[in-house]
Design a protein around this motif. Sequence first.
Motif, mmCIF file in Angstrom:
data_model
loop_
_atom_site.group_PDB
_atom_site.id
_atom_site.type_symbol
_atom_site.label_atom_id
_atom_site.label_comp_id
_atom_site.label_asym_id
_atom_site.label_seq_id
_atom_site.Cartn_x
_atom_site.Cartn_y
_atom_site.Cartn_z
ATOM 1 N N ASP A 396 47.638 53.709 42.229
ATOM 2 C CA ASP A 396 47.135 52.623 43.076
ATOM 3 C C ASP A 396 45.621 52.473 42.975
ATOM 4 N N GLU A 397 44.915 53.619 42.906
ATOM 5 C CA GLU A 397 43.451 53.536 42.925
ATOM 6 C C GLU A 397 42.890 52.914 41.641
ATOM 7 N N ALA A 398 43.714 52.845 40.590
ATOM 8 C CA ALA A 398 43.232 52.241 39.337
ATOM 9 C C ALA A 398 43.427 50.723 39.341
ATOM 10 N N ARG A 399 44.327 50.245 40.174
ATOM 11 C CA ARG A 399 44.694 48.827 40.122
ATOM 12 C C ARG A 399 43.550 47.941 40.629
ATOM 13 N N GLU A 419 57.063 42.897 39.830
ATOM 14 C CA GLU A 419 57.013 41.463 40.094
ATOM 15 C C GLU A 419 55.783 41.130 40.941
ATOM 16 N N GLY A 420 54.955 40.250 40.451
ATOM 17 C CA GLY A 420 53.782 39.857 41.223
ATOM 18 C C GLY A 420 52.593 40.783 41.055
ATOM 19 N N LEU A 421 52.774 41.914 40.393
ATOM 20 C CA LEU A 421 51.645 42.822 40.151
ATOM 21 C C LEU A 421 51.226 42.667 38.697
ATOM 22 N N ARG A 422 49.916 42.596 38.451
ATOM 23 C CA ARG A 422 49.507 42.165 37.121
ATOM 24 C C ARG A 422 48.675 43.171 36.341
ATOM 25 N N ASP A 423 48.409 44.354 36.890
ATOM 26 C CA ASP A 423 47.620 45.297 36.093
ATOM 27 C C ASP A 423 48.443 45.922 34.964
#
Length: 559
Positions: A396-399, A419-423
């Motif tokens: 999470d901390e990298a996103r 879905e909906g997350l783009r990293d």
Amino acid sequence: MTQHLADRTQPTGDPTRTVAGSQPDWWRHAVIYQVYPRSFADGNGDGMGDLPGVRRRLPYLAGLGVDAVWLSPFYASPQADAGYDVADYRAIDPMFGDLHDADALIRDAHDLGLRIIVDLVPNHSSDQHEWFQRALRQGPGSPLRDRYHFRPGKGPNGELPPNDWESIFGGPAWTRTANPDGTPGEWYLHLFAPQQPDLNWDNQAVRDEFRSLLRFWLDMGVDGFRIDVAHGLVKAAGLPDMGAAGQLKLLGTDVLPFFDQDGVHEIYRSWRKILDEYPHQRIGVAEAWTPNEGRTALYVRPDELHQAFNFHYLNTPWNAAALRRVIDTSLDSMRPVGAPTTWVLSNHDVVRHLTRLGGGLDRARAASLLMLALPGSAYIYQGEELGLPEVTDLPDEARQDPAFCRRGAGGDASSDGQEGLRDGCRVPIPWTAQGASFGFGDGGSWLPQPANWGKLSVEEQTGDPSSTLELYRAALAVRRTHPALGAGDAVEWLPAPDGVLAFRRRAADGSAMVCAVNTTDMAVDVAGVLTPAGRLLLASGRYPGGGVLPADTTVWWAE
Ligand code: NOJ
């Protein structure tokens, strides 16, 4: 601060600086490769991709066989949405280089026969853009506020947003400002992050500025523009409530009072006139999320833009009947306006198709070979030619995706999977088998790469005939030479068993090719129904010849 090229040398505006006009209507068949500058190649070892990095890798793209390169935004930006929040449209962000780097990149690309398409972001600017900052300082009633959508709030003290519109990234599409004296003030509209205030396209200064920006980049020598949120510029008069809609999605198809309004087309008509003033066919490509293919076609009428992304195709599952339907509807909608259909499977906003289609590498390769056989222009997203999967276990901390960061702000916190997350589709690509960031740069990489990505690197795959990279190279080479591939507006469907798609494409010179796709996870005997007489051109997987198509496999034959 960022520098302007004009401070040091004059942009030439010299028409010879674009690739020679040897290929009329190049955009009707072009394979366009999307470079996401943060994650393509890092020239200075700071862990972030940059323009000198892209420039150094241009020979790779020329060798791959693509016609053009689309660069996602590299402009001066606080990076609240990875550069889709532009603070200065005429400057390069220092993390990517400067205008001299852009100039050198465009020149080198042209020398290699590659065209350059840049991203233009007209729906919103950054909240750090000089216009927005001045509008805030000058307070309510200032004419500068009319360049954005400022409104008083509802409720006794203006404490409620002006309407019920929601941000694509979650939470309300309005943020309240403070007046210059510190008291609570007006609200402003942002369909995306709060750092991306929407511009008001009813304002003449906004229209004039973007026409001037088009000329600025055309004079720099670019061959076209990918137009971000092309469907969003005009809002329904009076900004009426949208009513219940649930969390909006990127690339959605909902009918909404802030998307796909008829008024946008007048803007693109005026832009087309500018594009046509320049030699060698400079193009506009709409990123337009519309309810259906017919609405998408309106953006590419003869006096508007040249291409629009076919998100209806991207959103189609790996199912023969559904694919056949969307291919037919796409071709049928574009034929009356005479524009090429486009085909796209992956980009920086969606789960990579290897993961999304759910069938691993075999299916991804079959899907790619189907896409490249269809009539029109195709888009490749960096790394798909390496068979990269979505990275689903980023810490999470990298996103950095604002869609992830805002999930607690009313967004879809429960969304499972990617879905909906783009990293996960933006992880820097591997060039070499070894090295700190697999050849991405001399340092690390801004998002961690999976430990086993060396195996997927350009270096590992080059020369291995079974690799995905060599499949793409071969497919693009065949596409360039076989007259039945590339531009066109029709396919001739052939009878095929359930789960199999088969079509013929004919060229004007009488030659033809046949493409067959087994979308099922079992081998299918096609001998009785499909009898391509010709020579095997290419197969996406192990196809020994004969009448049996292996699972998740696409085959091309020449007739
Ligand atoms: C579409 C772009 O592709 C996406 O990355 C961005 O977040 C939105 N437009 C807003 O600019």
